[in-house]
Design a protein around this motif. Structure first.
Motif, PDB file in Angstrom:
ATOM      1  N   ALA A 154       0.866  -1.196   0.000  1.00 19.58           N
ATOM      2  CA  ALA A 154       0.000   0.000   0.000  1.00 19.58           C
ATOM      3  C   ALA A 154       0.895   1.235   0.000  1.00 19.58           C
ATOM      4  CB  ALA A 154      -0.958  -0.029   1.187  1.00 19.58           C
ATOM      5  N   SER A 155       0.787   2.084   1.020  1.00 19.69           N
ATOM      6  CA  SER A 155       1.635   3.286   1.073  1.00 19.69           C
ATOM      7  C   SER A 155       2.740   3.137   2.106  1.00 19.69           C
ATOM      8  CB  SER A 155       0.774   4.510   1.419  1.00 19.69           C
ATOM      9  OG  SER A 155       0.148   4.336   2.675  1.00 19.69           O
ATOM     10  N   SER A 156       3.146   1.894   2.389  1.00 18.88           N
ATOM     11  CA  SER A 156       4.163   1.636   3.400  1.00 18.88           C
ATOM     12  C   SER A 156       5.395   0.991   2.782  1.00 18.88           C
ATOM     13  CB  SER A 156       3.606   0.719   4.502  1.00 18.88           C
ATOM     14  OG  SER A 156       2.501   1.318   5.125  1.00 18.88           O
ATOM     15  N   PHE A 157       6.536   1.205   3.429  1.00 20.35           N
ATOM     16  CA  PHE A 157       7.797   0.650   2.946  1.00 20.35           C
ATOM     17  C   PHE A 157       7.828  -0.847   3.197  1.00 20.35           C
ATOM     18  CE2 PHE A 157      12.212  -0.573   3.323  1.00 20.35           C
ATOM     19  CZ  PHE A 157      12.819   0.110   2.284  1.00 20.35           C
ATOM     20  N   GLY A 158       8.296  -1.603   2.196  1.00 16.13           N
ATOM     21  CA  GLY A 158       8.528  -3.016   2.431  1.00 16.13           C
ATOM     22  C   GLY A 158       7.882  -3.961   1.452  1.00 16.13           C
ATOM     23  N   THR A 159       8.444  -4.065   0.242  1.00 18.20           N
ATOM     24  CA  THR A 159       8.031  -5.121  -0.674  1.00 18.20           C
ATOM     25  C   THR A 159       9.005  -6.288  -0.627  1.00 18.20           C
ATOM     26  OG1 THR A 159       9.306  -4.216  -2.528  1.00 18.20           O
ATOM     27  CG2 THR A 159       7.028  -3.447  -2.276  1.00 18.20           C
ATOM     28  N   SER A 189       5.460  -2.197   6.043  1.00 19.32           N
ATOM     29  CA  SER A 189       4.397  -3.102   5.610  1.00 19.32           C
ATOM     30  C   SER A 189       4.240  -4.315   6.519  1.00 19.32           C
ATOM     31  CB  SER A 189       4.677  -3.583   4.190  1.00 19.32           C
ATOM     32  OG  SER A 189       5.829  -4.417   4.174  1.00 19.32           O
ATOM     33  N   GLY A 190       5.179  -4.507   7.444  1.00 21.56           N
ATOM     34  CA  GLY A 190       5.149  -5.680   8.319  1.00 21.56           C
ATOM     35  C   GLY A 190       5.884  -6.875   7.748  1.00 21.56           C
ATOM     36  N   ILE A 191       6.596  -6.698   6.651  1.00 13.88           N
ATOM     37  CA  ILE A 191       7.188  -7.821   5.939  1.00 13.88           C
ATOM     38  C   ILE A 191       8.166  -8.617   6.797  1.00 13.88           C
ATOM     39  CG2 ILE A 191       8.978  -6.352   4.906  1.00 13.88           C
ATOM     40  CD1 ILE A 191       8.808  -8.151   2.404  1.00 13.88           C
ATOM     41  N   LEU A 192       8.962  -7.948   7.643  1.00 14.08           N
ATOM     42  CA  LEU A 192       9.962  -8.666   8.436  1.00 14.08           C
ATOM     43  C   LEU A 192       9.313  -9.484   9.546  1.00 14.08           C
ATOM     44  CD1 LEU A 192      12.732  -5.913   8.720  1.00 14.08           C
ATOM     45  CD2 LEU A 192      12.601  -7.810   7.099  1.00 14.08           C
ATOM     46  N   SER A 193       8.407  -8.886  10.277  1.00 14.32           N
ATOM     47  CA  SER A 193       7.775  -9.592  11.402  1.00 14.32           C
ATOM     48  C   SER A 193       6.843 -10.690  10.913  1.00 14.32           C
ATOM     49  CB  SER A 193       7.029  -8.603  12.307  1.00 14.32           C
ATOM     50  OG  SER A 193       6.347  -7.625  11.559  1.00 14.32           O
ATOM     51  N   ILE A 194       6.125 -10.449   9.817  1.00  8.97           N
ATOM     52  CA  ILE A 194       5.260 -11.490   9.261  1.00  8.97           C
ATOM     53  C   ILE A 194       6.112 -12.626   8.697  1.00  8.97           C
ATOM     54  CG2 ILE A 194       3.541 -12.001   7.489  1.00  8.97           C
ATOM     55  CD1 ILE A 194       2.565  -9.073   7.851  1.00  8.97           C
ATOM     56  N   GLY A 195       7.223 -12.259   8.050  1.00 13.82           N
ATOM     57  CA  GLY A 195       8.148 -13.274   7.584  1.00 13.82           C
ATOM     58  C   GLY A 195       8.673 -14.122   8.717  1.00 13.82           C
ATOM     59  N   VAL A 207       6.115  -2.270  15.271  1.00 13.20           N
ATOM     60  CA  VAL A 207       5.944  -0.874  15.689  1.00 13.20           C
ATOM     61  C   VAL A 207       6.352   0.048  14.552  1.00 13.20           C
ATOM     62  CG1 VAL A 207       6.487   0.854  17.444  1.00 13.20           C
ATOM     63  CG2 VAL A 207       6.612  -1.583  18.024  1.00 13.20           C
ATOM     64  N   ASP A 208       5.545   1.070  14.304  1.00 15.81           N
ATOM     65  CA  ASP A 208       5.921   2.077  13.313  1.00 15.81           C
ATOM     66  C   ASP A 208       5.386   3.425  13.759  1.00 15.81           C
ATOM     67  OD1 ASP A 208       7.003   1.759  10.187  1.00 15.81           O
ATOM     68  OD2 ASP A 208       5.951   3.634  10.602  1.00 15.81           O
ATOM     69  N   ILE A 209       6.078   4.475  13.352  1.00 18.58           N
ATOM     70  CA  ILE A 209       5.669   5.824  13.733  1.00 18.58           C
ATOM     71  C   ILE A 209       4.486   6.312  12.894  1.00 18.58           C
ATOM     72  CG2 ILE A 209       7.193   7.083  12.144  1.00 18.58           C
ATOM     73  CD1 ILE A 209       7.863   8.946  14.538  1.00 18.58           C
ATOM     74  N   GLU A 210       4.248   5.645  11.755  1.00 16.53           N
ATOM     75  CA  GLU A 210       3.178   6.035  10.846  1.00 16.53           C
ATOM     76  C   GLU A 210       1.957   5.143  11.024  1.00 16.53           C
ATOM     77  OE1 GLU A 210       2.985   8.556   8.424  1.00 16.53           O
ATOM     78  OE2 GLU A 210       4.703   9.289   9.572  1.00 16.53           O
ATOM     79  N   GLU A 211       0.775   5.756  11.200  1.00 13.34           N
ATOM     80  CA  GLU A 211      -0.457   4.980  11.367  1.00 13.34           C
ATOM     81  C   GLU A 211      -0.770   4.164  10.114  1.00 13.34           C
ATOM     82  OE1 GLU A 211      -3.263   2.983  12.834  1.00 13.34           O
ATOM     83  OE2 GLU A 211      -2.346   4.484  14.153  1.00 13.34           O
ATOM     84  N   ASN A 212      -0.494   4.728   8.928  1.00  7.09           N
ATOM     85  CA  ASN A 212      -0.735   3.984   7.689  1.00  7.09           C
ATOM     86  C   ASN A 212       0.068   2.689   7.663  1.00  7.09           C
ATOM     87  OD1 ASN A 212      -2.511   5.845   6.639  1.00  7.09           O
ATOM     88  ND2 ASN A 212      -0.983   6.915   5.410  1.00  7.09           N
ATOM     89  N   ALA A 213       1.300   2.755   8.134  1.00  7.37           N
ATOM     90  CA  ALA A 213       2.144   1.562   8.154  1.00  7.37           C
ATOM     91  C   ALA A 213       1.594   0.534   9.136  1.00  7.37           C
ATOM     92  CB  ALA A 213       3.576   1.934   8.525  1.00  7.37           C
ATOM     93  N   ALA A 214       1.205   0.980  10.311  1.00 11.45           N
ATOM     94  CA  ALA A 214       0.663   0.057  11.310  1.00 11.45           C
ATOM     95  C   ALA A 214      -0.585  -0.645  10.775  1.00 11.45           C
ATOM     96  CB  ALA A 214       0.348   0.809  12.604  1.00 11.45           C
ATOM     97  N   GLU A 215      -1.466   0.092  10.117  1.00 10.47           N
ATOM     98  CA  GLU A 215      -2.678  -0.499   9.573  1.00 10.47           C
ATOM     99  C   GLU A 215      -2.350  -1.466   8.435  1.00 10.47           C
ATOM    100  OE1 GLU A 215      -6.416  -1.666   9.263  1.00 10.47           O
ATOM    101  OE2 GLU A 215      -5.619  -0.354  10.844  1.00 10.47           O
ATOM    102  N   THR A 216      -1.386  -1.097   7.592  1.00  8.07           N
ATOM    103  CA  THR A 216      -0.977  -1.983   6.498  1.00  8.07           C
ATOM    104  C   THR A 216      -0.390  -3.274   7.043  1.00  8.07           C
ATOM    105  OG1 THR A 216      -0.551  -0.113   5.022  1.00  8.07           O
ATOM    106  CG2 THR A 216       0.520  -2.191   4.478  1.00  8.07           C
ATOM    107  N   VAL A 233       0.519  -4.988  16.877  1.00  9.23           N
ATOM    108  CA  VAL A 233       1.001  -3.849  16.096  1.00  9.23           C
ATOM    109  C   VAL A 233       0.730  -2.578  16.873  1.00  9.23           C
ATOM    110  CG1 VAL A 233       0.901  -2.626  13.906  1.00  9.23           C
ATOM    111  CG2 VAL A 233       0.498  -5.088  13.957  1.00  9.23           C
ATOM    112  N   PHE A 234       1.751  -1.735  16.995  1.00 11.31           N
ATOM    113  CA  PHE A 234       1.618  -0.453  17.690  1.00 11.31           C
ATOM    114  C   PHE A 234       2.050   0.680  16.771  1.00 11.31           C
ATOM    115  CE2 PHE A 234       2.521  -3.484  21.160  1.00 11.31           C
ATOM    116  CZ  PHE A 234       1.425  -3.236  21.984  1.00 11.31           C
ATOM    117  N   CYS A 235       1.424   1.830  16.950  1.00  7.16           N
ATOM    118  CA  CYS A 235       1.834   3.047  16.252  1.00  7.16           C
ATOM    119  C   CYS A 235       2.346   4.043  17.287  1.00  7.16           C
ATOM    120  CB  CYS A 235       0.668   3.653  15.473  1.00  7.16           C
ATOM    121  SG  CYS A 235       1.075   5.214  14.661  1.00  7.16           S
ATOM    122  N   GLY A 236       3.545   4.567  17.080  1.00  6.91           N
ATOM    123  CA  GLY A 236       4.083   5.553  18.005  1.00  6.91           C
ATOM    124  C   GLY A 236       5.585   5.678  17.876  1.00  6.91           C
TER     125      GLY A 236
END
Length: 321
Positions: A154-159, A189-195, A207-216, A233-236
């Motif tokens: 989506a709009s988050s880093f991590g393909t 995007s959560g790619i590392l933790s999901i992996g 954890v990510d500072i961006e809410e869009n990333a946390a939701e993704t 997943v936490f945002c902050g």
């Protein structure tokens, strides 16, 4: 290669620091337009000038702006995501308005068009010996019966295509043990933790500072059929939010942090707090010019270096506490 011109409105006081941070993102092609520089030229010019072009004079009243050039491909799209996240972090901390508005504009292209067009470059591919990464909109064969990690950034880093993410995944596969508890700081995007969960982790916190990333990250966990109880997943901002750090907890077997050099250095004591004794830290997102600085800081904080991997100007490393 085609390039996307991206303009960042800033202020004279923040130009040097902003350019240094852009370099840390691997963005090395940029131009600076600063009215303060032109005013200095007008005040200090030598000799007599009969004529100065109106366009040059206009620079004296224009905006202070840094223009960067991103490749028109999947890695460029990921750089744009990382750039937006970095600007948001700077803006949130800029109490004295040293950096100006930090508004970002893509020139000669609609951002929503680019955000969709780069998907043509994102095809299924393998990482290491166990993972197959695929975008959610693609189908593929899996003759080696690898663990399939389906990702929609989506709009988050991590393909997984960016060298920093791929290096992290390779180290993760090598160093993580089944049943480990994993913490992913700057999850995108959560790619590392999901992996990590697909490779056998007992649970993961992202954890990510961006809410869009946390939701993704939450959405990608669902795509990969991760049980809700296994993934938090936490945002902050862990550097400023003590309550968030308390929620994250301690005793992790492995931490992944794919961020930038300055943030990795700032987090060095938090890594010690979150990680259990004899736990493993994987850091990435480090340009080669700052590799030694980051690793020296982490070793001074008490970590022992295990391995460094490098790929086309980027470095990742594993360390043990």
């Amino acid at each position: 290669m085609n390039w996307i011109e991206t303009q960042i409105d800033t202020a004279s006081a923040g130009v040097d620091a902003l350019c240094a941070m852009l370099t840390d993102l691997g963005i090395k092609g940029f131009a600076i337009s600063d009215p303060a520089d032109f005013q200095e030229f007008l005040q200090n010019k030598e000799g007599k000038w009969d004529y100065i072009d109106e366009e040059l004079l206009g620079m004296a009243q224009g905006e202070t702006r840094v223009t960067v050039y991103l490749p028109d491909n999947a890695q460029g799209a990921e750089q744009l995501v990382a750039l937006r996240a970095m600007l948001a972090r700077i803006h949130a901390r800029d109490q004295e308005q040293q950096f100006g508005t930090l508004e970002l504009t893509l020139k000669n292209v609609r951002e929503e068009d680019w955000a969709n067009n780069w998907k043509q470059y994102f095809k299924p591919f393998t990482v290491g010996e166990k993972l197959l990464i695929k975008p959610s909109w693609e189908s593929c064969d899996n003759p080696e019966n690898r663990a399939v990690l389906e990702i929609d950034p989506a709009s988050s880093f991590g393909t997984g295509q960016h060298h920093t993410t791929r290096l992290c995944l390779e180290l993760l596969e090598q160093l993580m043990n089944p049943g480990d508890a994993v913490l992913d700081l700057g999850c995108g995007s959560g790619i590392l933790s999901i992996g990590a969960l697909l490779l056998g982790a007992s649970g993961a916190t992202a954890v990510d500072i961006e809410e869009n990333a946390a939701e993704t990250a939450r959405e990608n966990a669902q795509k990969n059929h991760i049980a809700p109880g296994m993934y938090r997943v936490f945002c902050g901002n862990v550097l400023e939010d003590k309550a968030l750090c308390d929620q994250i907890g301690t005793g992790y077997n492995l931490i992944c942090a794919n961020i930038v050099a300055d943030v990795l250095i700032a987090m060095k004591q938090l890594f010690r707090r979150f990680l259990r004794h004899d736990g493993v830290l994987i850091v990435s997102g480090i340009i080669m010019e700052r590799r030694d600085e980051v690793l020296d800081q982490l070793q001074e904080a008490g970590f022992t270096l295990l391995e460094v991997r490098e790929k086309e100007g980027w470095a990742a490393a594993s360390l043990r506490m």
